[in-house]
Design a protein around this motif. Structure first.
Motif, PDB file in Angstrom:
ATOM      1  N   LYS A 237      -8.181 -63.972 -16.164  1.00  0.00           N
ATOM      2  CA  LYS A 237      -8.416 -62.984 -15.122  1.00  0.00           C
ATOM      3  C   LYS A 237      -9.373 -61.875 -15.548  1.00  0.00           C
ATOM      4  O   LYS A 237      -9.676 -60.991 -14.736  1.00  0.00           O
ATOM      5  N   SER A 238      -9.807 -61.876 -16.793  1.00  0.00           N
ATOM      6  CA  SER A 238     -10.667 -60.799 -17.272  1.00  0.00           C
ATOM      7  C   SER A 238     -11.643 -61.348 -18.296  1.00  0.00           C
ATOM      8  O   SER A 238     -11.500 -62.482 -18.776  1.00  0.00           O
ATOM      9  N   ARG A 239     -12.628 -60.534 -18.627  1.00  0.00           N
ATOM     10  CA  ARG A 239     -13.591 -60.932 -19.651  1.00  0.00           C
ATOM     11  C   ARG A 239     -12.891 -61.173 -20.984  1.00  0.00           C
ATOM     12  O   ARG A 239     -13.213 -62.123 -21.695  1.00  0.00           O
ATOM     13  N   GLU A 240     -11.920 -60.347 -21.306  1.00  0.00           N
ATOM     14  CA  GLU A 240     -11.196 -60.497 -22.575  1.00  0.00           C
ATOM     15  C   GLU A 240     -10.460 -61.831 -22.621  1.00  0.00           C
ATOM     16  O   GLU A 240     -10.445 -62.501 -23.655  1.00  0.00           O
ATOM     17  N   GLU A 241      -9.843 -62.224 -21.511  1.00  0.00           N
ATOM     18  CA  GLU A 241      -9.104 -63.489 -21.484  1.00  0.00           C
ATOM     19  C   GLU A 241     -10.044 -64.685 -21.486  1.00  0.00           C
ATOM     20  O   GLU A 241      -9.685 -65.758 -21.985  1.00  0.00           O
TER      21      GLU A 241
END
Length: 267
Positions: A237-241
């Protein structure tokens, strides 16, 4: 045989396939050196999941999104990969691990060997699978099946078309499984498979448990595990994930950049 980009007409008519070509500004006439095969989760379709492939926007990679063969029962939307329908006794939800003999034959024999290798000329090491949920389980089973030396009738009279390269190495470029380990129903046959695997899961995942990770490592030589900081085994759901997925892709995908037109690979 020369490699060619797969088209809809290459696939058997009973399969539902979406093909996404890479966005490229290069002048090379060579086809993209990579195939990314996307396998959706329970209740999804190839049309919906192909939007994820387009969002990846991978260079030099043709994305092939395959739809599962069987509709869900009880007027539920979408399709599933299992041989049967079963329900988890604890949650009441559909059980992902429903046996995958039929789906494995379709993907291994018809899609990968029949179309991508024999018709289009790709080698197994140029093909990667990314699957979500039940699609991830199927992808892992297919990689293991491809790692078993095929029979002569699977590849013709010569092993030259089996995509395996030197020494019968039948490893794919990689498998990314989001929210799913190697299934119990998959069994274990022979030596460990050498296809690199990335498992992606949520924190304290009940599906991708420590035991399930050990089971996966019992089948594959190279297994990398990354967990979200949050709970839940959904899509990133995010850039980090998403970063571990993109790093794995960057390590495993091939590139024509800097390779002169007309060059021949010597294995």
């Amino acid at each position: 045989m020369p490699t060619k980009t797969p088209t809809q007409s290459n696939f058997p008519p009973h399969l539902t396939v979406s093909i996404t070509s890479p966005n490229t500004t290069t002048t090379t006439t060579r086809p993209p050196p990579n195939i990314l095969l996307l396998l959706h989760g329970i209740g999804d379709t190839s049309a919906t999941f192909s939007t994820f492939g387009r969002a990846l926007n991978l260079p030099e990679t043709t994305v092939v999104t395959l739809q599962a063969p069987t509709r869900l029962p009880f007027d539920l939307p979408g399709f599933h990969w299992g041989d049967d329908i079963s329900f988890d006794s604890n949650t009441g939800a559909l059980d992902m691990d429903a046996g995958f003999a039929r789906a494995t034959r379709t993907i291994v024999d018809e899609v990968i060997r029949g179309v991508l290798v024999q018709k289009c000329g790709y080698k197994l090491r140029e093909i990667m699978i990314l699957g979500f949920g039940q699609g991830g389980m199927v992808g892992l089973v297919c990689a293991r099946e491809l790692g078993i030396q095929p029979k002569v009738q699977d590849v013709g009279d010569s092993g030259a078309n089996d995509g395996g390269g030197i020494g019968g190495d039948m490893a794919l470029s990689g498998v990314i499984s989001i929210g799913a380990p190697y299934p119990i129903s998959g069994g274990v046959v022979g030596e460990k498979n050498r296809t690199p695997v990335l498992l992606v899961a949520g924190r304290d995942s009940e599906v991708v448990s420590d035991g399930a990770v050990r089971r996966t490592k019992g089948v594959f030589d190279f297994v990398e595990l990354t967990r979200y900081a949050r709970r839940g085994d959904g899509m990133p759901k995010s850039r980090e994930e998403m970063l571990p997925v993109m790093r794995f892709l960057a390590r495993r995908l091939r590139s024509w950049q800097g390779v002169p037109e007309g060059s021949v690979e010597i294995s």
